[in-house]
Design an enzyme around this catalytic site. Structure first.
Site, PDB file in Angstrom:
ATOM      1  N   GLU A  51       3.780   4.885  -8.303  1.00 53.16           N
ATOM      2  CA  GLU A  51       5.026   5.661  -8.340  1.00 53.16           C
ATOM      3  C   GLU A  51       6.001   5.132  -9.391  1.00 53.16           C
ATOM      4  O   GLU A  51       6.728   5.914 -10.010  1.00 53.16           O
ATOM      5  CB  GLU A  51       5.703   5.658  -6.968  1.00 53.16           C
ATOM      6  CG  GLU A  51       4.976   6.435  -5.890  1.00 53.16           C
ATOM      7  CD  GLU A  51       4.014   5.600  -5.068  1.00 53.16           C
ATOM      8  OE1 GLU A  51       3.491   6.107  -4.060  1.00 53.16           O
ATOM      9  OE2 GLU A  51       3.782   4.421  -5.441  1.00 53.16           O
ATOM     10  N   PHE A 113       7.003   6.015  11.096  1.00 51.32           N
ATOM     11  CA  PHE A 113       6.038   5.511  10.119  1.00 51.32           C
ATOM     12  C   PHE A 113       6.421   5.982   8.715  1.00 51.32           C
ATOM     13  O   PHE A 113       6.634   7.157   8.470  1.00 51.32           O
ATOM     14  CB  PHE A 113       4.639   5.996  10.480  1.00 51.32           C
ATOM     15  CG  PHE A 113       3.578   5.584   9.496  1.00 51.32           C
ATOM     16  CD1 PHE A 113       3.220   4.248   9.347  1.00 51.32           C
ATOM     17  CD2 PHE A 113       2.946   6.534   8.703  1.00 51.32           C
ATOM     18  CE1 PHE A 113       2.250   3.864   8.429  1.00 51.32           C
ATOM     19  CE2 PHE A 113       1.972   6.157   7.791  1.00 51.32           C
ATOM     20  CZ  PHE A 113       1.626   4.820   7.656  1.00 51.32           C
ATOM     21  N   GLN A 114       6.496   5.042   7.798  1.00 47.37           N
ATOM     22  CA  GLN A 114       6.846   5.284   6.399  1.00 47.37           C
ATOM     23  C   GLN A 114       8.205   5.986   6.261  1.00 47.37           C
ATOM     24  O   GLN A 114       8.409   6.799   5.361  1.00 47.37           O
ATOM     25  CB  GLN A 114       5.744   6.076   5.681  1.00 47.37           C
ATOM     26  CG  GLN A 114       4.481   5.248   5.464  1.00 47.37           C
ATOM     27  CD  GLN A 114       3.500   5.876   4.499  1.00 47.37           C
ATOM     28  OE1 GLN A 114       3.462   7.094   4.343  1.00 47.37           O
ATOM     29  NE2 GLN A 114       2.679   5.049   3.865  1.00 47.37           N
ATOM     30  N   LYS A 163       9.806  16.479   5.741  1.00 46.86           N
ATOM     31  CA  LYS A 163       8.588  17.284   5.689  1.00 46.86           C
ATOM     32  C   LYS A 163       8.760  18.644   6.354  1.00 46.86           C
ATOM     33  O   LYS A 163       8.218  19.653   5.874  1.00 46.86           O
ATOM     34  CB  LYS A 163       7.429  16.523   6.344  1.00 46.86           C
ATOM     35  CG  LYS A 163       6.077  17.206   6.130  1.00 46.86           C
ATOM     36  CD  LYS A 163       4.927  16.352   6.634  1.00 46.86           C
ATOM     37  CE  LYS A 163       3.587  17.019   6.300  1.00 46.86           C
ATOM     38  NZ  LYS A 163       2.433  16.191   6.741  1.00 46.86           N
ATOM     39  N   MET A 468      10.412 -14.453 -24.592  1.00 47.97           N
ATOM     40  CA  MET A 468      11.861 -14.631 -24.631  1.00 47.97           C
ATOM     41  C   MET A 468      12.293 -15.769 -23.715  1.00 47.97           C
ATOM     42  O   MET A 468      13.224 -16.517 -24.032  1.00 47.97           O
ATOM     43  CB  MET A 468      12.581 -13.333 -24.257  1.00 47.97           C
ATOM     44  CG  MET A 468      14.071 -13.356 -24.543  1.00 47.97           C
ATOM     45  SD  MET A 468      14.451 -13.583 -26.303  1.00 47.97           S
ATOM     46  CE  MET A 468      14.310 -11.902 -26.902  1.00 47.97           C
TER      47      MET A 468
END
Length: 554
Positions: A51, A113-114, A163, A468
């Site tokens: 993602e 969940f999630q 959803k 760096m």
């Protein structure tokens, strides 16, 4: 027509002119992905490996095209994986809309969940965000999100869609996108008059051009303004490409790794004109010694930036393109020959340089890329030494051709950004400049590049260290190289081949020239693993706390 929330999303994206989205599916966005499947002839979906890659690809697409970039992720960890990309876009004022799924509305707030409060998490790093709990408000929310992302100072907006909302039906009617007007209502005549008086009376004017010039498509107006004012022009990292670096008035990058001409001109000028720039700490360094002889005129669309980091003498708030157009109409042709000659002499004496021998050096690599592409390329970068070399040694002449994470400094940004830039601008060659440390963070996006045959050429400045970090450890930490040496795999050429991408291991100038030519002519993705010295440095450099004219040159 009566359609469900997922189809409403598709119709609104099409309304807004979206042709490509980047994302990764999951449970709470299954309805949305089903709609994308049914509408794949209208909107192209690019499946990234992660993602975060989707968010960076949407960002790169937006920077290269000037359009809104769109990314999609599921709830919970899918949504939180977008956070770094959203923050990157926010810091650099990139128009982006991030769409996330969430658990059904009856389960919100129950640690389902999630489930995660992504709107709360992203509140500080978005221009605005929404959680849509009523399907009848979905279409208007999407339209408003696109308007906010593009209007004023651009930035990311997040829409969180539970959803059940994506499945519910309601009436939908097509609407034309709300036109994005330029911000002119804040431009005050009194401010214009003060600014014009400063411009007319300056003997040593100097222009500091930032990313706002590119966001506002004001590069042509900047050119006219600089030539009419007869003032040299320096750019911030985000402003690169807003003023052609081949122009006689260009002095190049300003700040910590800027040119000595830019930094000396800032110190010696009597009027510093900041255009769409936010006076980053990487530009000003010791604020008490920054532009000590100058009155500062700040032009910006965001009033919050004025006086935030430096005290300014005067300001004009509004769209920089409109303000420059006004300035051009109100000032006569100015002559500052002695000042221009002084700056030219500094450029001649202190130009970016390096030891030219047979060694494979990063500066040679950038110059060779410039020569072989004839400057006609989009350069994306990761973050680190290679980013600064790319800023210093490739001559940018057009806006939207240097794409890099400036404000947040996101390692792992560039591979995803190169995907978005190449898809957004298929007629251009995208060359991605990476460091070995940054590239390993998101090298999984090679799978995306290979699958879609995206002809990005990835050039890795492989110095087997976090370059760096090592440079700072060398200069300021008595060479205590704590956890910065990357004496480990992978072999990036073999890794590329494992994904089905042509990989080269490069150890000499001749090998680089030949391999880059082959990659260019192939019109296929390639990875060039360039083995450079571990102690190569980015110079000049301003030490922490020093004035910007006090540069380390060797």
């Amino acid at each position: 027509m009566n359609i469900n929330g997922s189809q409403i999303l598709i119709e609104c994206l099409v309304e807004q002119g979206v042709d490509t989205v980047f994302g990764y599916p999951g449970g709470q966005v299954l309805n949305i992905y089903d709609a994308l499947y049914k509408n794949k002839d209208r909107i192209r979906h690019i499946l990234t490996a992660h993602e975060q890659g989707a968010s960076h690809a949407a960002d790169g697409y937006a920077r290269a095209t000037g359009k809104v970039g769109v990314c999609i992720a599921t709830s919970g960890p899918g949504a939180t994986n977008l956070v770094t990309g959203i923050a990157t876009a926010y810091m650099d004022s990139v128009p982006m809309v991030a769409i996330t799924g969430n658990v059904p509305t009856p389960l919100l707030g129950k640690d389902s969940f999630q489930e995660v409060d992504i709107s709360g998490i992203t509140m500080p790093i978005t221009k605005h965000n929404y959680i849509v709990k009523d399907v009848t408000k979905l279409a208007d929310t999407i339209r408003e999100a696109f308007y906010i992302a593009q209007s004023g100072r651009p930035g990311p907006v997040l829409i969180d869609i539970p959803k059940d909302i994506s499945a519910q039906f309601c009436e939908y009617e097509v609407e034309k996108p709300r036109p994005i007007g330029r911000t002119v209502h804040r431009i005050k005549q009194q401010d214009i008059e003060v600014a014009v008086s400063l411009l007319k009376n300056a003997r040593k004017p100097f222009i500091y051009s930032g990313g706002g010039i590119i966001r506002s498509d004001a590069h042509e107006e900047l050119l006219q303004f600089a030539e009419k004012l007869q003032a040299p022009v320096a750019t911030s990292l985000m402003g690169i490409g807003g003023f052609a670096e081949t122009h006689p008035l260009a002095t190049g990058l300003i700040g910590m790794h800027g040119s000595k001409a830019s930094n000396l001109a800032t110190t010696e000028c009597d009027l510093l004109i900041a255009l769409g720039a936010r006076f980053s700490d990487r530009v000003i360094s010791d604020v008490s010694k920054f532009a000590p002889h100058a009155k500062i005129l700040h032009v910006d669309i965001d009033p919050a930036e004025v006086g935030k980091n430096v005290k300014v003498y005067s300001s004009v708030i509004g769209d920089v393109r409109e303000i420059l157009t006004t300035f051009i109409s109100l000032i006569p042709q100015m002559e500052h020959d002695a000042w221009i000659e002084q700056v030219r002499a500094w450029k001649e004496e202190f130009h970016f340089d390096y030891q030219k021998d047979e060694t494979l050096r990063p500066e040679f690599i950038l110059e060779n890329i410039y020569d072989q592409t004839q400057g006609e390329a989009i350069i994306t970068t990761e973050v680190g030494q290679h980013q600064m070399w790319a800023a210093q040694f490739f001559k940018y002449t057009k806006p939207k051709t240097f794409i890099s994470s400036g404000g947040l400094g996101t390692m792992g940004y560039g591979t995803g950004a190169s995907i978005g830039a190449q898809i957004g601008k298929p007629e251009m060659q995208v060359v991605h400049i990476a460091g070995d440390g940054s590239f390993r963070m998101n090298c999984n996006e090679l799978s995306t590049i290979a699958y879609y045959n995206i002809p990005v050429i990835i050039v890795i400045m492989n110095n087997a260290t976090l370059g760096m970090v090592r440079q700072w450890q060398t200069k300021f930490y008595e060479k205590r190289y704590a956890e910065s040496t990357l004496d480990r795999g992978p072999d990036f050429a073999l890794l590329a081949q494992a994904y089905g991408v042509t990989g080269y291991t490069i150890t000499s100038q001749e090998e680089f020239s030949r391999a880059f030519k082959e990659a260019l002519e192939s019109n296929k993705p390639a990875v060039l693993n360039c083995q450079i010295g571990i102690d190569e440095m980015v110079l000049p450099m301003v030490a922490p706390g020093a004035a910007i004219h006090d540069l380390i040159l060797e």
